[in-house]
Write a protein that holds these residues in place. Structure first.
Motif, PDB file in Angstrom:
ATOM      1  N   SER A   1       0.733  -1.219  -0.069  1.00  0.00           N
ATOM      2  CA  SER A   1       0.074   0.090   0.161  1.00  0.00           C
ATOM      3  C   SER A   1       1.005   1.092  -0.023  1.00  0.00           C
ATOM      4  O   SER A   1       0.244   2.312   0.324  1.00  0.00           O
TER       5      SER A   1
ATOM      6  N   ARG B   1      -0.273   3.500  -2.849  1.00  0.00           N
ATOM      7  CA  ARG B   1      -1.492   4.109  -2.372  1.00  0.00           C
ATOM      8  C   ARG B   1      -1.343   5.350  -1.382  1.00  0.00           C
ATOM      9  O   ARG B   1      -1.966   6.339  -1.635  1.00  0.00           O
TER      10      ARG B   1
ATOM     11  N   THR C   1      -6.168  11.693  -7.663  1.00  0.00           N
ATOM     12  CA  THR C   1      -6.341  10.380  -7.151  1.00  0.00           C
ATOM     13  C   THR C   1      -6.408   9.447  -8.605  1.00  0.00           C
ATOM     14  O   THR C   1      -5.725   8.462  -8.920  1.00  0.00           O
TER      15      THR C   1
ATOM     16  N   ALA D   1      -4.782   5.987 -10.510  1.00  0.00           N
ATOM     17  CA  ALA D   1      -5.504   4.991 -10.368  1.00  0.00           C
ATOM     18  C   ALA D   1      -6.068   4.549 -11.566  1.00  0.00           C
ATOM     19  O   ALA D   1      -5.931   3.349 -11.889  1.00  0.00           O
TER      20      ALA D   1
ATOM     21  N   TRP E   1      -7.080   0.466 -10.718  1.00  0.00           N
ATOM     22  CA  TRP E   1      -7.432  -0.188  -9.653  1.00  0.00           C
ATOM     23  C   TRP E   1      -8.810  -0.111  -9.285  1.00  0.00           C
ATOM     24  O   TRP E   1      -9.721   0.111 -10.247  1.00  0.00           O
TER      25      TRP E   1
ATOM     26  N   GLU F   1     -10.179   0.292  -3.700  1.00  0.00           N
ATOM     27  CA  GLU F   1      -8.820   0.930  -3.651  1.00  0.00           C
ATOM     28  C   GLU F   1      -8.760   2.313  -4.004  1.00  0.00           C
ATOM     29  O   GLU F   1      -8.313   3.236  -3.291  1.00  0.00           O
ATOM     30  N   THR F   2      -9.822   2.672  -4.958  1.00  0.00           N
ATOM     31  CA  THR F   2      -9.759   4.160  -5.381  1.00  0.00           C
ATOM     32  C   THR F   2     -10.403   5.093  -4.636  1.00  0.00           C
ATOM     33  O   THR F   2     -10.073   6.285  -4.044  1.00  0.00           O
TER      34      THR F   2
ATOM     35  N   THR G   1      -8.184   5.252  -1.471  1.00  0.00           N
ATOM     36  CA  THR G   1      -7.080   6.374  -1.570  1.00  0.00           C
ATOM     37  C   THR G   1      -7.631   7.902  -1.543  1.00  0.00           C
ATOM     38  O   THR G   1      -7.129   8.955  -1.186  1.00  0.00           O
TER      39      THR G   1
END
Length: 620
Positions: free
Chosen positions: A213, A216, A346, A350, A361, A365-366, A369
């Motif tokens: 991570s 991220r 972001t 991503a 991503w 996860e998006t 983040t």
């Protein structure tokens, strides 16, 4: 390998490699210490130059150059966050001054940052310092100059509290030097402290400290910093618009505080150094919490509580007067840019533009983040609000500026509430299926060659100027196709020309010579509807009713039904022109044959099996 785990980068003489001599390590430490002294001296000297310039231009230099140098040292300490004290007040009670001009804080912070970075960037062949060693030595040299400046301002127009200076100045220098060392060495890697709670440790391992991570976390940090920068820019725009809107009040305050131009220039420079503070105040106002103008007054877009305590200053004239109108509610647009900014910073990593779904991503996860970016944005906004405000005195002016925790919490809520949905929508938009439209191939038209076009134009002009000469022996023969297309002409007559042809009209210069036909005149017809037969151009005998001659132009005689002179002869009726025969195919072929006969040379005689005679020979 990191410098924290590399045994060759320690400062301890006992654990250092034998290849690095002791005097080399001492030289590196001394150089880093001198870098800190130099950085502090450069910053203090720049403030001294600015203060001396203002003192020289002032028409009332009461305290002399020593007073100007005292003010310069006090402003340098204020740029590091050290709170100043004004001992001479109307009430006799010393008043604190804790509002730090944020633009003044930029040069000292950059000098300390650059000193630590250069201390770690050693030349080849010299010993390398550790991160903590470089930061400690640079900070020590810097604080040596700071202690001297704090001792120098004692007894001047602006003084400092020793305890406050001892707590504030090292923190500011350590943060700047640590940032420079972090830039060179990279971030720290290692196990988390054991004193942290288990839940927090597991959360940090999943979100921040784990290697999977780490990317991220970097993206979230950049997204939060970018959103905070966008917020500050929007706040600066709002502050400038409000200052222009209240320009009359700002000008009145400027002229009331300073009567001479040097004092007004000093006030304008002070206002410029406080402009970033005004931008952060406007950000807090647009986010909703507003800012405090004293201990009993708060200004927000929706309400104004208490009576604001506004000291006379031009920049404070931009404070909104009133609340609840459309102009005040429009300031909320500043808060609306935080969420989309977090989403854009972001998703640009991503889900890059034109990325396939497998490369992007996952939505979870998006969203995570983007949420972390909102947290970073809120933290940075809180830090900026804490620096932008402060105390301007005791009593009612003890609280002046935005409340840092309220501004940070509002920024976090706006950034997360708008950033996460915006990031998911932007991700879905970039990963949508795109339909490729077929491209129609348009036929490419060939442009004619310039040389070919020029040749065509030249041939057309020549054809317009060319006229056949008088019929005679030197005229070229007429091709057989033209003779056949001319109609029912007699075999003994030339197609166009010769004796017995259609009489020409008189031109502007007089009548045309006999035997010179005009190719553009339509052929004449008799009243019987037949084309007249002309005499030959070689001077031979004419047709029935014709006249003989030798190369000359005889009378225009046409044959009647019985062979005698018809109405077209001398004294007869006028010829009747038939436009249909003039534009017929045979007549056009005859005219083009006459043009070619004029332009082209006469062909050599050759045998024609259909006629039984040679082409080009005269007809007897």
């Amino acid at each position: 390998m990191s410098q924290l785990t590399d045994p060759a980068t320690t400062l301890s003489p006992a654990s250092a490699p034998a290849s690095v001599p002791a005097h080399g390590r001492a030289t590196a430490l001394t150089a880093a210490f001198l870098r800190g002294v130099t950085a502090a001296g450069l910053g203090l000297g720049s403030f001294a130059v600015l203060a001396m310039a203002v003192w020289i231009s002032s028409p009332y230099p009461d305290r002399g150059p020593s007073g100007a140098l005292h003010v310069a040292a006090a402003l340098w300490l204020l740029a590091h966050g050290v709170e100043l004290v004004r001992p001479d007040t109307l009430s006799g009670t010393p008043a604190p001054l804790g509002v730090v001009p944020m633009l003044l804080a930029v040069p000292p912070a950059y000098l300390a940052y650059r000193a630590a970075r250069d201390a770690l960037d050693a030349d080849e062949g010299r010993p390398q310092l550790t991160l903590f060693g470089a930061v400690a030595t640079v900070t020590g040299g810097y604080l040596l100059v700071g202690a001297g400046a704090a001792a120098y301002v004692t007894g001047g127009p602006l003084t400092v509290r020793p305890l406050g200076a001892a707590l504030t100045l090292p923190v500011a220098v350590l943060l700047s030097a640590g940032a420079g060392a972090w830039k060179v060495s990279g971030r720290l890697r290692g196990p988390l402290p054991l004193w942290l709670p288990g839940g927090l440790r597991s959360l940090l391992v999943r979100t921040v400290w784990a290697s999977a991570s780490r990317r991220r976390t970097t993206v979230a940090t950049r997204a939060g910093a970018g959103a905070a920068a966008v917020l500050v820019c929007a706040g600066a725009l709002l502050a400038v618009v409000s200052l222009v809107w209240h320009g009359g009040a700002a000008h009145a305050s400027l002229t009331r505080l300073a009567e001479d131009w040097s004092g007004r220039v000093a006030l304008v420079l002070l206002g410029l150094t406080l402009l970033p503070n005004a931008a952060v105040w406007a950000v807090s106002y647009g986010l909703g919490p507003g800012f405090a103008l004293g201990t009993a007054a708060t200004v927000t877009p929706l309400a104004v509580t208490g009576t604001p305590a506004l000291p006379p200053f031009p920049l404070l004239a931009a404070v909104p007067d009133g609340y609840g109108t459309a102009a005040h509610r429009a300031a909320v647009a500043v808060a609306l840019v935080a969420g989309p900014a977090v989403a854009w910073f972001t998703v640009r990593v991503a889900s890059p533009p034109f990325a396939v779904r497998e490369e992007a991503w996952r939505p979870g996860e998006t969203a995570l983040t983007a949420a972390l970016g909102g947290v970073v944005c809120g933290g940075l906004t809180a830090a900026l609000a804490a620096v932008a405000g402060g105390r301007l005195g005791d009593g009612a002016l003890a609280v002046f500026g935005p409340v840092w925790w309220r501004a940070g919490l509002a920024a976090l809520v706006w950034a997360v509430a708008l950033g996460v949905p915006s990031a998911l929508l932007l991700r879905a938009w970039r990963l949508r299926e795109r339909r490729v439209r077929p491209v129609r191939e348009r036929p490419v038209r060939k442009k004619p060659s310039p040389k070919r076009s020029a040749r065509k134009r030249s041939a057309r002009k020549k054809a317009e100027r060319v006229r056949p000469g008088p019929a005679g022996p030197e005229a070229g023969p007429v091709p057989e196709e033209a003779a056949r297309g001319a109609g029912e002409a007699s075999p003994g007559a030339d197609v166009m020309g010769g004796a017995g042809s259609v009489p020409h009209q008189a031109s502007a210069g007089g009548a045309k010579p006999a035997g010179e036909p005009d190719l553009l005149d339509p052929p004449a017809r008799t009243t019987g509807g037949e084309i007249p037969e002309a005499s030959t151009a070689t001077g031979g005998s004419g047709g029935p009713g014709g006249a003989s001659g030798s190369g000359g132009a005889g009378p225009d005689v046409t044959a009647g039904p019985d062979g005698t002179a018809g109405p077209g002869g001398p004294g007869g009726a006028d010829h009747v022109t038939d436009p249909a025969d003039w534009h017929g195919r045979g007549a056009r072929q005859a005219r083009w044959a006459a043009f070619r006969a004029v332009r082209e040379p006469s062909p050599s005689p050759r045998h024609d099996p259909r006629a039984g005679t040679d082409e080009g020979a005269g007809t007897e």
